[in-house]
Write a protein that holds these residues in place. Structure first.
Motif, PDB file in Angstrom:
ATOM      1  N   PRO A 259      -5.614  -2.802   4.544  1.00 54.93           N
ATOM      2  CA  PRO A 259      -5.639  -2.199   3.254  1.00 54.93           C
ATOM      3  C   PRO A 259      -6.225  -3.265   2.175  1.00 54.93           C
ATOM      4  O   PRO A 259      -5.857  -4.327   2.290  1.00 54.93           O
ATOM      5  CB  PRO A 259      -3.975  -1.874   2.924  1.00 54.93           C
ATOM      6  CG  PRO A 259      -3.173  -2.213   4.328  1.00 54.93           C
ATOM      7  CD  PRO A 259      -4.220  -2.971   5.281  1.00 54.93           C
TER       8      PRO A 259
ATOM      9  N   LEU B 253      -0.246   5.012  -0.976  1.00 56.41           N
ATOM     10  CA  LEU B 253      -1.703   5.046  -0.770  1.00 56.41           C
ATOM     11  C   LEU B 253      -1.967   5.939   0.664  1.00 56.41           C
ATOM     12  O   LEU B 253      -1.019   5.782   1.696  1.00 56.41           O
ATOM     13  CB  LEU B 253      -2.663   3.753  -0.876  1.00 56.41           C
ATOM     14  CG  LEU B 253      -2.405   2.907  -2.158  1.00 56.41           C
ATOM     15  CD1 LEU B 253      -3.111   1.528  -1.929  1.00 56.41           C
ATOM     16  CD2 LEU B 253      -3.017   3.516  -3.383  1.00 56.41           C
ATOM     17  N   ARG B 254      -3.272   6.299   0.817  1.00 55.25           N
ATOM     18  CA  ARG B 254      -3.407   6.922   1.938  1.00 55.25           C
ATOM     19  C   ARG B 254      -3.295   5.832   2.969  1.00 55.25           C
ATOM     20  O   ARG B 254      -3.651   4.710   3.030  1.00 55.25           O
ATOM     21  CB  ARG B 254      -4.839   7.496   2.064  1.00 55.25           C
ATOM     22  CG  ARG B 254      -4.885   8.975   1.395  1.00 55.25           C
ATOM     23  CD  ARG B 254      -6.421   9.372   1.371  1.00 55.25           C
ATOM     24  NE  ARG B 254      -7.162   8.384   0.597  1.00 55.25           N
ATOM     25  CZ  ARG B 254      -8.262   8.638  -0.037  1.00 55.25           C
ATOM     26  NH1 ARG B 254      -8.825   9.822   0.099  1.00 55.25           N
ATOM     27  NH2 ARG B 254      -8.916   8.135  -0.803  1.00 55.25           N
ATOM     28  N   PRO B 255      -3.034   6.114   4.426  1.00 55.04           N
ATOM     29  CA  PRO B 255      -3.081   5.079   5.467  1.00 55.04           C
ATOM     30  C   PRO B 255      -4.218   4.558   5.829  1.00 55.04           C
ATOM     31  O   PRO B 255      -5.128   5.252   5.618  1.00 55.04           O
ATOM     32  CB  PRO B 255      -2.481   5.937   6.616  1.00 55.04           C
ATOM     33  CG  PRO B 255      -1.933   7.236   6.023  1.00 55.04           C
ATOM     34  CD  PRO B 255      -2.539   7.389   4.963  1.00 55.04           C
ATOM     35  N   PRO B 256      -4.581   3.292   5.885  1.00 58.70           N
ATOM     36  CA  PRO B 256      -5.773   2.773   6.381  1.00 58.70           C
ATOM     37  C   PRO B 256      -6.318   3.305   7.551  1.00 58.70           C
ATOM     38  O   PRO B 256      -5.434   3.697   8.403  1.00 58.70           O
ATOM     39  CB  PRO B 256      -5.512   1.244   6.362  1.00 58.70           C
ATOM     40  CG  PRO B 256      -4.208   1.235   6.782  1.00 58.70           C
ATOM     41  CD  PRO B 256      -3.386   2.306   6.122  1.00 58.70           C
TER      42      PRO B 256
ATOM     43  N   ASN C  97       0.828  -1.231  -0.064  1.00 55.83           N
ATOM     44  CA  ASN C  97      -0.053  -0.109  -0.031  1.00 55.83           C
ATOM     45  C   ASN C  97       0.899   1.207  -0.005  1.00 55.83           C
ATOM     46  O   ASN C  97       0.341   2.392   0.295  1.00 55.83           O
ATOM     47  CB  ASN C  97      -1.006  -0.014   1.276  1.00 55.83           C
ATOM     48  CG  ASN C  97      -0.354   0.105   2.551  1.00 55.83           C
ATOM     49  OD1 ASN C  97       0.907  -0.355   2.607  1.00 55.83           O
ATOM     50  ND2 ASN C  97      -0.975   0.518   3.630  1.00 55.83           N
TER      51      ASN C  97
END
Length: 45
Positions: free
Chosen positions: A27, A18-21, A15
């Motif tokens: 994720p 990508l934005r942090p979950p 990930n």
């Protein structure tokens, strides 16, 4: 000399980028390898 090359695909989703979950969730990329294989990527001999 004509040789066949063997291609190996590793199932290692990431990930990165990508934005942090949300805390406490997994994720969505963890499903990526299975989704690609269901679509025939990579093709099997």
């Amino acid at each position: 000399m004509d040789r066949m090359r063997r291609i190996v695909v590793l199932d290692a989703p990431s990930n990165l980028g990508l934005r942090p979950p949300v805390p406490g969730t997994v994720p969505g990329v963890y499903k990526l390898a299975g989704a690609l294989r269901e679509q025939g990527v990579p093709p099997r001999p």
